[in-house]
Design an enzyme around this catalytic site. Structure first.
Site, PDB file in Angstrom:
ATOM      1  N   ASP A  31       2.760  -1.968-141.596  1.00 26.72           N
ATOM      2  CA  ASP A  31       2.157  -0.808-142.948  1.00 26.72           C
ATOM      3  C   ASP A  31       0.612  -0.335-142.143  1.00 26.72           C
ATOM      4  O   ASP A  31      -0.101  -1.057-142.622  1.00 26.72           O
ATOM      5  CB  ASP A  31       2.044  -1.442-144.182  1.00 26.72           C
ATOM      6  CG  ASP A  31       1.629  -0.232-145.213  1.00 26.72           C
ATOM      7  OD1 ASP A  31       1.698   1.002-144.828  1.00 26.72           O
ATOM      8  OD2 ASP A  31       1.031  -1.216-146.612  1.00 26.72           O
ATOM      9  N   ASP A 237       1.489   7.347-142.738  1.00 28.98           N
ATOM     10  CA  ASP A 237       1.679   6.373-143.286  1.00 28.98           C
ATOM     11  C   ASP A 237       3.272   5.124-143.100  1.00 28.98           C
ATOM     12  O   ASP A 237       3.860   5.402-143.721  1.00 28.98           O
ATOM     13  CB  ASP A 237       1.671   6.763-144.796  1.00 28.98           C
ATOM     14  CG  ASP A 237       1.806   5.430-145.939  1.00 28.98           C
ATOM     15  OD1 ASP A 237       1.314   3.834-145.390  1.00 28.98           O
ATOM     16  OD2 ASP A 237       1.754   5.474-147.296  1.00 28.98           O
TER      17      ASP A 237
END
Length: 678
Positions: A31, A237
């Site tokens: 992430d 992201d």
């Protein structure tokens, strides 16, 4: 390092970390929107989810493990800052947009890197909530740009160059994470194009780039480049499953894809879940086409080109913006959603079979098409991930307000003054101007609630990860019957809640600059401070906050030598046996005023300001706005300022809990009223 998982089966990609001595493996979601790495702790017990892939980490079973003490140079958490336990242990906490959370202790232990191992600091969870509790992955691998992220630790210690690369596989999943300068372009014959990494003072740990245009089927969308700069701008992201665009860009994109698909023989079809208005098309090639599927898709869906600054053009196929319909063969739905004015979030779906290199030394990002399954296999053996894992996730890390305490309104003395709520209510009887303010606030609150209840925000409605029922809620995580949205801040919880809708309504009242800040961390999820969770902690914070408010205002009154005030109007009306007016004003003072004022000043204005400036300044300015709204004389306004600042501190100390600050406000008003009557 091999990656496993897929948008289709999981909603995320994960890597396997080897931690401790002897080594234990943990599956962690990669992430770039999160800044901290964590795995479940053995002491977590039932506070951690039962569906994780591996056994929890036990510091006592590792000969090289050390709990990080408070005050240690290793006690670093990024934002929000670390806390300290009763045992003087360094603690961390993260709250995500979908309102899931992770909290625990910081641990220093060995991480296997290549043929050796190095010491790193990571979180050992003692509590999980929401999707983090329910997910199959063990935890999060934080790759954001913060001193606590794993990649930053390795780079600052000289273990790797300050570079890493991600390559997500296509529909089948898998891929690779490459730490350090691995010359990925030459090694895997990928032509990388570079675009600058932009500095984002409001969100320094995000990877922001300049998206200038989208070209669909060879036609550039009629969207101004500035559109992609709203909110937090354009952010890469990896923890978010899907992609989210500002409203104008989304509408243009949806219409362009629809025109192309219909013109090439497809038809509009219902989405996999009737509760969500997904944009889906039937009549396309079946998924069993295997390797030929990508080429077949380009015959009926347009190619998408993303144009970035410095003439960087990334050409992607339909599978980089579509997910497979789970109930109809040959049907596909848009994996791109409306993000309102929050910003542009490029999630994992946009980078399937795309190699992305984050070169933080040169402040640039390289992108190029690649066969990421092959890269994963070449980099290391890639055991196949089991299909059908839980719903996908999207995490968007949303720092909550820093903790502090705050005071409320009044002045103390023989004849107490009133609190925020009291000032807006009791004083209104004698001051028509205040009554206007209170009436306006009440009408605004009713309008907000009504609008929230009647309006389903389009950007809050999104499909679930591929291969699953549509999920509903963007950029911050996944769920089982919902969807994902994550990395910039978190994951999603229950779709379509009143709170989320109310938050969307509030954003429209926030000036553009503040709206950008407010939306900065979590795409369409309410930020951590817009919470009314009634917990034991919130009640304790409310009680302590009320006491702090009384003390702060009393001290301010004494130091300022403010003259004693007459008995508040509410008490006078009651003492005069004007029960109707007295009761109405009492209810307004104890219920309406705290609810309205805390929503506006601590729930809305304070986080808007805190995202833009240091917290003390935000508390002071929001307290000043609170005091000014009462239209009080200078001496009273000064005491209201103290009260407002104290309440701002309480909001921060409680992690942004509106339940805590509203309770503190209501109790403060009750104490002032009781003192006046007695």
């Amino acid at each position: 390092m091999p990656l496993h998982g897929a948008v289709k089966d999981y909603g995320y990609f994960y890597a396997t970390l080897l931690l401790g001595t002897p080594q234990r493996q943990f599956a962690v979601i990669v992430d770039t929107g999160s800044t901290i790495t964590y795995v479940p702790c053995a002491s977590c017990g039932k506070n951690c989810g039962p569906h994780h892939k591996d056994l929890a980490f036990d510091p006592a079973s590792s000969t090289t493990s050390q709990l990080v003490p408070c005050g240690s140079e290793k006690c670093l958490c990024g934002r929000p800052a670390c806390g300290c336990s009763d045992k003087h242990e360094c603690t961390y906490q993260r709250t995500y947009a979908e309102q899931s959370s992770s909290a625990g202790l910081l641990v220093a232990d060995q991480l296997q890197v290549g043929n050796g191992s190095v010491e790193v600091v990571f979180g050992c969870e003692t509590k999980e909530t929401g999707e983090i509790y329910n997910q199959e992955a063990d935890g999060i691998l934080g790759l954001g740009n913060s001193e606590v992220s794993l990649v930053n630790q390795l780079a600052s210690n000289g273990n790797i160059d300050d570079v890493f690369a991600l390559c997500f596989g296509s529909v089948e999943g898998d891929g690779a994470l490459m730490l350090g300068d691995a010359d990925v372009a030459g090694r895997f014959n990928v032509a990388l194009q570079y675009t600058p990494l932009l500095a984002n003072p409001a969100h320094p740990h995000y990877y922001s780039v300049a998206l200038e245009a989208l070209v669909v089927g060879g036609d550039k969308l009629d969207v101004k480049p500035a559109t992609y700069e709203v909110g937090y701008g354009t952010v890469l992201d990896s923890g978010t499953t899907f992609t989210y665009l500002p409203s104008d860009a989304f509408v243009s994109f949806r219409e362009a894809v629809t025109r192309f698909a219909l013109a090439h023989g497809l038809h509009v079809t219902k989405g996999p879940d009737p509760k969500f208005p997904d944009v889906c098309f039937g009549g396309g090639p079946h998924a069993d086409r295997g390797a030929a599927l990508a080429a077949d898709m380009e015959h009926v869906f347009p190619v998408l080109e993303l144009q970035f600054a410095q003439n960087t053009h990334l050409r992607t196929g339909p599978l980089n913006y579509l997910f497979m319909h789970t109930g109809e063969a040959g049907a596909y739905c848009l994996g791109v959603f409306d993000n309102g004015a929050a910003g542009t979030l490029l999630g994992g779906i946009s980078f399937r079979n795309v190699l992305v290199q984050y070169d933080r030394r040169a402040r640039r990002v390289g992108m190029g098409q690649a066969a990421c399954q092959d890269i994963g296999a070449a980099h290391a053996p890639c055991p196949s991930a089991s299909a059908g894992a839980g719903a996908g996730h999207e995490f968007i890390e949303q720092p909550s307000l820093p903790s502090k305490s705050r005071c409320k309104e009044p002045s103390l003395s023989d004849q107490a003054s009133r609190s925020q709520a009291g000032a807006l209510t009791a004083a209104a009887a004698a001051h028509p101007g205040r009554m206007v303010v209170l009436a306006f606030a009440g009408v605004a609150l009713v309008a907000l609630l009504a609008g929230a209840a009647a309006t389903q925000v389009a950007s809050c409605s999104t499909p679930a990860k591929e291969g699953e029922a549509a999920l509903l809620e963007p950029k911050e995580p996944p769920r089982k019957a919902g969807w994902q949205t994550h990395t910039l801040v978190g994951r999603i919880g229950t779709p379509g809640t009143l709170q989320r809708r109310l938050y969307r309504q509030l954003v429209w009242f926030c000036p553009p600059t503040l709206a950008k800040l407010l939306h900065g961390q979590g795409v369409q999820q309410p930020p951590p401070w817009l919470r009314y969770d009634i917990t034991a902690g919130a009640i304790r914070a409310g009680l302590a906050g009320a006491a702090a408010a009384l003390v702060c205002v009393a001290l301010a009154s004494g130091l300022a030598g403010a003259p004693a005030r007459n008995t508040p109007e509410v008490a006078e009306l009651i003492q005069q046996q004007d029960s109707g007016s007295g009761l109405a004003l009492a209810l307004a003072s104890l219920v309406l005023a705290p609810a309205v004022e805390e929503l506006l000043f601590r729930g809305f204005l304070l986080p808007c300001l805190a995202a833009r400036m240091p917290l003390p300044a935000a508390v002071l300015l929001s307290g000043g706005a609170f005091a000014g709204s009462h239209l009080a004389p200078p001496q009273d306004a000064a005491l209201l300022l103290v009260l407002g600042c104290t309440l701002g501190c309480v909001a921060a100390a409680s992690g942004g809990s509106l339940a805590a600050v509203t309770l503190a406000h209501a109790l403060y008003n009750a104490a002032v009223l009781a003192g006046a009557l007695l």
